[in-house]
Design a protein around this motif. Sequence first.
Motif, PDB file in Angstrom:
ATOM      1  N   ASN A   1      -2.105 -13.016 -14.929  1.00  0.00           N
ATOM      2  CA  ASN A   1      -2.977 -11.981 -15.478  1.00  0.00           C
ATOM      3  C   ASN A   1      -4.453 -12.353 -15.366  1.00  0.00           C
ATOM      4  O   ASN A   1      -5.304 -11.746 -16.041  1.00  0.00           O
ATOM      5  N   ASN A   2      -4.748 -13.373 -14.550  1.00  0.00           N
ATOM      6  CA  ASN A   2      -6.123 -13.847 -14.337  1.00  0.00           C
ATOM      7  C   ASN A   2      -6.756 -14.402 -15.601  1.00  0.00           C
ATOM      8  O   ASN A   2      -7.983 -14.370 -15.758  1.00  0.00           O
ATOM      9  N   ILE A   3      -5.942 -14.912 -16.498  1.00  0.00           N
ATOM     10  CA  ILE A   3      -6.446 -15.560 -17.701  1.00  0.00           C
ATOM     11  C   ILE A   3      -6.583 -17.052 -17.427  1.00  0.00           C
ATOM     12  O   ILE A   3      -5.638 -17.703 -16.969  1.00  0.00           O
ATOM     13  N   ILE A   4      -7.774 -17.589 -17.701  1.00  0.00           N
ATOM     14  CA  ILE A   4      -8.048 -19.005 -17.457  1.00  0.00           C
ATOM     15  C   ILE A   4      -7.807 -19.770 -18.747  1.00  0.00           C
ATOM     16  O   ILE A   4      -8.417 -19.475 -19.774  1.00  0.00           O
ATOM     17  N   GLN A   5      -6.907 -20.753 -18.678  1.00  0.00           N
ATOM     18  CA  GLN A   5      -6.576 -21.548 -19.846  1.00  0.00           C
ATOM     19  C   GLN A   5      -7.099 -22.970 -19.683  1.00  0.00           C
ATOM     20  O   GLN A   5      -7.056 -23.528 -18.586  1.00  0.00           O
TER      21      GLN A   5
ATOM     22  N   ARG B   1     -13.116 -18.587 -25.739  1.00  0.00           N
ATOM     23  CA  ARG B   1     -12.723 -17.740 -26.862  1.00  0.00           C
ATOM     24  C   ARG B   1     -11.681 -18.482 -27.688  1.00  0.00           C
ATOM     25  O   ARG B   1     -10.646 -18.904 -27.160  1.00  0.00           O
ATOM     26  N   LEU B   2     -11.960 -18.677 -28.953  1.00  0.00           N
ATOM     27  CA  LEU B   2     -11.046 -19.388 -29.840  1.00  0.00           C
ATOM     28  C   LEU B   2     -10.134 -18.387 -30.532  1.00  0.00           C
ATOM     29  O   LEU B   2     -10.610 -17.394 -31.106  1.00  0.00           O
ATOM     30  N   ARG B   3      -8.835 -18.654 -30.471  1.00  0.00           N
ATOM     31  CA  ARG B   3      -7.870 -17.762 -31.108  1.00  0.00           C
ATOM     32  C   ARG B   3      -6.890 -18.588 -31.932  1.00  0.00           C
ATOM     33  O   ARG B   3      -6.351 -19.597 -31.456  1.00  0.00           O
ATOM     34  N   ASN B   4      -6.663 -18.142 -33.145  1.00  0.00           N
ATOM     35  CA  ASN B   4      -5.721 -18.821 -34.029  1.00  0.00           C
ATOM     36  C   ASN B   4      -4.369 -18.123 -33.975  1.00  0.00           C
ATOM     37  O   ASN B   4      -4.277 -16.909 -34.181  1.00  0.00           O
ATOM     38  N   THR B   5      -3.326 -18.888 -33.693  1.00  0.00           N
ATOM     39  CA  THR B   5      -1.969 -18.364 -33.673  1.00  0.00           C
ATOM     40  C   THR B   5      -1.127 -19.217 -34.608  1.00  0.00           C
ATOM     41  O   THR B   5      -0.480 -20.174 -34.202  1.00  0.00           O
ATOM     42  N   GLY B   6      -1.171 -18.877 -35.882  1.00  0.00           N
ATOM     43  CA  GLY B   6      -0.423 -19.654 -36.862  1.00  0.00           C
ATOM     44  C   GLY B   6      -1.033 -21.022 -37.064  1.00  0.00           C
ATOM     45  O   GLY B   6      -2.197 -21.158 -37.421  1.00  0.00           O
ATOM     46  N   ARG B   7      -0.266 -22.054 -36.803  1.00  0.00           N
ATOM     47  CA  ARG B   7      -0.731 -23.421 -36.984  1.00  0.00           C
ATOM     48  C   ARG B   7      -1.543 -23.920 -35.792  1.00  0.00           C
ATOM     49  O   ARG B   7      -2.128 -24.991 -35.833  1.00  0.00           O
ATOM     50  N   GLN B   8      -1.543 -23.170 -34.712  1.00  0.00           N
ATOM     51  CA  GLN B   8      -2.148 -23.660 -33.479  1.00  0.00           C
ATOM     52  C   GLN B   8      -3.380 -22.834 -33.116  1.00  0.00           C
ATOM     53  O   GLN B   8      -3.423 -21.621 -33.332  1.00  0.00           O
ATOM     54  N   THR B   9      -4.383 -23.522 -32.575  1.00  0.00           N
ATOM     55  CA  THR B   9      -5.576 -22.854 -32.053  1.00  0.00           C
ATOM     56  C   THR B   9      -5.637 -23.087 -30.548  1.00  0.00           C
ATOM     57  O   THR B   9      -5.649 -24.219 -30.089  1.00  0.00           O
ATOM     58  N   TRP B  10      -5.605 -22.015 -29.759  1.00  0.00           N
ATOM     59  CA  TRP B  10      -5.674 -22.189 -28.317  1.00  0.00           C
ATOM     60  C   TRP B  10      -6.966 -21.572 -27.788  1.00  0.00           C
ATOM     61  O   TRP B  10      -7.556 -20.700 -28.396  1.00  0.00           O
ATOM     62  N   GLN B  11      -7.378 -22.088 -26.659  1.00  0.00           N
ATOM     63  CA  GLN B  11      -8.685 -21.738 -26.112  1.00  0.00           C
ATOM     64  C   GLN B  11      -8.545 -21.087 -24.744  1.00  0.00           C
ATOM     65  O   GLN B  11      -7.847 -21.601 -23.866  1.00  0.00           O
ATOM     66  N   GLN B  12      -9.237 -19.990 -24.584  1.00  0.00           N
ATOM     67  CA  GLN B  12      -9.175 -19.217 -23.353  1.00  0.00           C
ATOM     68  C   GLN B  12     -10.582 -19.047 -22.780  1.00  0.00           C
ATOM     69  O   GLN B  12     -11.510 -18.687 -23.494  1.00  0.00           O
ATOM     70  N   ILE B  13     -10.737 -19.327 -21.495  1.00  0.00           N
ATOM     71  CA  ILE B  13     -12.036 -19.202 -20.827  1.00  0.00           C
ATOM     72  C   ILE B  13     -12.202 -17.782 -20.307  1.00  0.00           C
ATOM     73  O   ILE B  13     -11.317 -17.262 -19.627  1.00  0.00           O
ATOM     74  N   ASP B  14     -13.320 -17.160 -20.620  1.00  0.00           N
ATOM     75  CA  ASP B  14     -13.551 -15.815 -20.102  1.00  0.00           C
ATOM     76  C   ASP B  14     -14.806 -15.705 -19.240  1.00  0.00           C
ATOM     77  O   ASP B  14     -15.004 -14.688 -18.590  1.00  0.00           O
ATOM     78  N   ARG B  15     -15.651 -16.731 -19.219  1.00  0.00           N
ATOM     79  CA  ARG B  15     -16.821 -16.733 -18.342  1.00  0.00           C
ATOM     80  C   ARG B  15     -17.031 -18.145 -17.787  1.00  0.00           C
ATOM     81  O   ARG B  15     -16.898 -19.127 -18.531  1.00  0.00           O
ATOM     82  N   VAL B  16     -17.378 -18.227 -16.511  1.00  0.00           N
ATOM     83  CA  VAL B  16     -17.676 -19.513 -15.877  1.00  0.00           C
ATOM     84  C   VAL B  16     -18.975 -19.358 -15.092  1.00  0.00           C
ATOM     85  O   VAL B  16     -19.176 -18.345 -14.391  1.00  0.00           O
ATOM     86  N   TYR B  17     -19.857 -20.354 -15.196  1.00  0.00           N
ATOM     87  CA  TYR B  17     -21.149 -20.311 -14.503  1.00  0.00           C
ATOM     88  C   TYR B  17     -21.409 -21.648 -13.814  1.00  0.00           C
ATOM     89  O   TYR B  17     -20.953 -22.704 -14.262  1.00  0.00           O
ATOM     90  N   ILE B  18     -22.160 -21.589 -12.721  1.00  0.00           N
ATOM     91  CA  ILE B  18     -22.787 -22.780 -12.168  1.00  0.00           C
ATOM     92  C   ILE B  18     -24.281 -22.628 -12.384  1.00  0.00           C
ATOM     93  O   ILE B  18     -24.832 -21.519 -12.290  1.00  0.00           O
ATOM     94  N   THR B  19     -24.945 -23.720 -12.712  1.00  0.00           N
ATOM     95  CA  THR B  19     -26.374 -23.665 -12.989  1.00  0.00           C
ATOM     96  C   THR B  19     -26.977 -25.026 -12.697  1.00  0.00           C
ATOM     97  O   THR B  19     -26.271 -25.949 -12.264  1.00  0.00           O
TER      98      THR B  19
END
Length: 302
Positions: A63-67, A136-154
């Motif tokens: 689904n093009n979700i970066i984890q 993006r930080l998301r809480n799912t019960g006891r666990q917190t998982w992180q999903q990347i929605d933007r990436v940059y080079i600078t």
Amino acid sequence: MMRMSGRVTSCCAALFLALASVSAVERLNSIDDLKKIYSGQSVPKHTLLLLHWFANIVDIDSNNIIQLTFDPNNDDFGWHYYSNYEQVLDPLPRGYKYYTVGNLLLDKREQLPDYVAHPRAEYAGRNRDRIVFRVRLRNTGRQTWQQIDRVYITQHYGHHRNMTYNPEHTYEITTNLLRQIRKFSVGANQSLRTLRNRYGSNTSDFQLSEIRNIWGNLACLGLLLFIVIEERYNFDQQSASLQSGSTGGNKVVTQPHIPHYNIQGPRQNGWNCETCILILVLICIFVFAILCSLGHSSGRGR
């Protein structure tokens, strides 16, 4: 009159926010887009090594979700929080954070692969290039998982006392481009010839053999570097040689490597036709709101 002034002020504020939301950061969606910023631009070659490593250390699902595959809060690979205080990037929505990596002066550089931490001399930069991503930080019960929605080079401006990021050399990297770069992963189970044909490269079989001999198990990375950087330079040199020959000048010898990356050139801005249309529509709405306010005030005066 005060109500009219308030409405005009509100319209101005809305217009300003709408315009501010139109990001001026150019998006790179393919390897062809990468070629463009390396043509006459001051982009360190080492950036491509850093981007190659990043593309292959994250997970991208169907689904093009970066984890994330690591915890940036543990300082893995030298990741650290980026405050965006100079406002080069969009303001952070609630529940998001920016992180940055790429400072090779940190002790964590030893966690990076050798081709990034200790690159070949022609691909070494000045420790100015960075990758920034938004989580993006998301809480799912006891666990917190992180999903990347933007990436940059600078990259930093380069002044010793001014270590802020340069908006003129900041680019957003799309998931599609990350997927393309992943095709050139170390030990990829496909031939260099297949990669060459897939991405429309004019690399000869002899050049593929040379890349394989020089880069060994990093041959796919070597091919990516050649396609994005070297190939463009060789094409420009051949064009210059033909032009020189047609005017009776001396023949220009094509060089195997491009010169140092700090070549100045005009930057293509990220404003396109859609952006211009959006701005025009917002201006029309703004003017219409003012006229309505004036008409309403005039009607009440009668």
